[in-house]
Motif scaffolding. Structure first.
Motif, PDB file in Angstrom:
ATOM      1  N   UNK A 178       0.821  -1.210   0.000  1.00  0.00           N
ATOM      2  CA  UNK A 178       0.000   0.000   0.000  1.00  0.00           C
ATOM      3  C   UNK A 178       0.857   1.263   0.000  1.00  0.00           C
ATOM      4  N   UNK A 179       1.948   1.237   0.772  1.00  0.00           N
ATOM      5  CA  UNK A 179       2.771   2.439   0.932  1.00  0.00           C
ATOM      6  C   UNK A 179       3.782   2.634  -0.191  1.00  0.00           C
ATOM      7  N   UNK A 180       4.253   1.536  -0.790  1.00  0.00           N
ATOM      8  CA  UNK A 180       5.338   1.646  -1.766  1.00  0.00           C
ATOM      9  C   UNK A 180       4.997   1.077  -3.139  1.00  0.00           C
ATOM     10  N   UNK A 181       3.927   0.292  -3.215  1.00  0.00           N
ATOM     11  CA  UNK A 181       3.581  -0.339  -4.485  1.00  0.00           C
ATOM     12  C   UNK A 181       4.381  -1.594  -4.777  1.00  0.00           C
ATOM     13  N   UNK A 182       5.185  -2.034  -3.808  1.00  0.00           N
ATOM     14  CA  UNK A 182       6.053  -3.189  -4.013  1.00  0.00           C
ATOM     15  C   UNK A 182       5.407  -4.450  -3.443  1.00  0.00           C
ATOM     16  N   UNK A 183       5.306  -5.480  -4.274  1.00  0.00           N
ATOM     17  CA  UNK A 183       4.837  -6.793  -3.809  1.00  0.00           C
ATOM     18  C   UNK A 183       6.038  -7.567  -3.287  1.00  0.00           C
ATOM     19  N   UNK A 184       6.180  -7.644  -1.977  1.00  0.00           N
ATOM     20  CA  UNK A 184       7.324  -8.351  -1.416  1.00  0.00           C
ATOM     21  C   UNK A 184       6.987  -9.825  -1.204  1.00  0.00           C
ATOM     22  N   UNK A 185       8.008 -10.654  -1.313  1.00  0.00           N
ATOM     23  CA  UNK A 185       7.861 -12.067  -0.990  1.00  0.00           C
ATOM     24  C   UNK A 185       7.552 -12.192   0.496  1.00  0.00           C
ATOM     25  N   UNK A 186       6.780 -13.188   0.857  1.00  0.00           N
ATOM     26  CA  UNK A 186       6.365 -13.367   2.249  1.00  0.00           C
ATOM     27  C   UNK A 186       7.571 -13.320   3.183  1.00  0.00           C
ATOM     28  N   UNK A 187       7.602 -12.349   4.112  1.00  0.00           N
ATOM     29  CA  UNK A 187       8.732 -12.255   5.042  1.00  0.00           C
ATOM     30  C   UNK A 187       8.760 -13.432   6.019  1.00  0.00           C
ATOM     31  N   UNK A 188       9.920 -13.664   6.592  1.00  0.00           N
ATOM     32  CA  UNK A 188      10.037 -14.605   7.705  1.00  0.00           C
ATOM     33  C   UNK A 188      10.318 -13.797   8.961  1.00  0.00           C
ATOM     34  N   UNK A 189       9.985 -14.359  10.117  1.00  0.00           N
ATOM     35  CA  UNK A 189      10.323 -13.698  11.373  1.00  0.00           C
ATOM     36  C   UNK A 189      11.334 -14.553  12.129  1.00  0.00           C
ATOM     37  N   UNK A 190      12.179 -13.870  12.883  1.00  0.00           N
ATOM     38  CA  UNK A 190      13.254 -14.555  13.596  1.00  0.00           C
ATOM     39  C   UNK A 190      13.729 -13.668  14.738  1.00  0.00           C
TER      40      UNK A 190
END
Length: 226
Positions: free
Chosen positions: A187-199
């Motif tokens: 929404x903010x950047x128009x970039x479709x990012x790959x699903x993040x991981x958390x760690x």
């Protein structure tokens, strides 16, 4: 600790890309845990870690894990307008560092990993970093996002210290954060990012999943510039 992690896969991907080593820029806001992440991957103290509000990484430092992978630690944004301008220029300059091969120019940096705090403390600066510094200067498919400090996502609550993992309530919260960050970045950047991981780099939790994210999404070719 991870020197030989999925070395066979890394080697195969490197051969496809025809680069040695793979150069990954690690960036994010101040305090996101970039240096701590590097130290966790190497299982030793290499990158200086800031304490409190004082950032430690003021320059650009590289660390070679093995003959396949080199990580670049960069200064964080969020230290004020003037410092952010200086740090942004350093990051952009590194993104435009090139080498020549067979009359072609290639980018020295192959991928960018943006680290976001689990508490999402400064998403505005993260959006600025993505929108104004990273995305205009490298192909979007070479940009990955990961969520550090999973243990502190709910201010330390619901973290199972004995077993070094999130309790069910925190896990549900983190899973929701992954979806939320994907949506908010889009929404903010128009970039479709790959699903993040958390760690949690501090607790060495799920760092293997972070490396999986990098290895599984390596580009198939060199990064052309110009």
């Amino acid at each position: 600790m991870f020197k030989n992690y999925r070395k066979h896969d890394l080697n195969n991907n490197i051969k496809i890309m025809d680069v040695t080593p793979l150069d990954i820029m690690i960036t994010g806001v101040t305090g996101a845990g970039k240096s701590t992440t590097i130290n966790s991957i190497f299982n030793k103290s290499l990158a200086e870690v800031g304490r409190g509000v004082e950032p430690e990484t003021m320059g650009l430092n590289s660390y070679t894990l093995n003959d396949c992978l080199r990580l670049w630690d960069t200064p964080g944004l969020g230290d004020g307008i003037k410092q952010d301008q200086i740090h942004s220029k350093k990051i952009i300059d590194l993104l435009y560092k090139t080498y020549s091969l067979d009359s072609n120019n290639y980018g020295f940096i192959d991928m960018v990993l943006i680290i976001i705090e689990g508490s999402n403390r400064d998403m505005g600066t993260n959006y600025k970093l993505i929108n104004e510094v990273i995305v205009p200067n490298i192909q979007r498919e070479r940009v990955l996002v990961a969520i550090n400090q999973a243990d502190m996502a709910m201010k330390g609550r619901h973290w199972d210290s004995l077993n070094n993992k999130p309790k069910e309530r925190l896990k549900e919260f983190l899973d929701a954060q992954v979806i939320s960050i994907q949506s908010r970045v889009k929404e903010a950047t128009g970039v479709d990012i790959i699903k993040p991981v958390y760690y949690s780099a501090e607790n060495n939790y799920n760092v293997d999943a972070l490396l999986d994210l990098l290895i599984d999404n390596m580009p198939k070719n060199r990064r052309t510039i110009g």
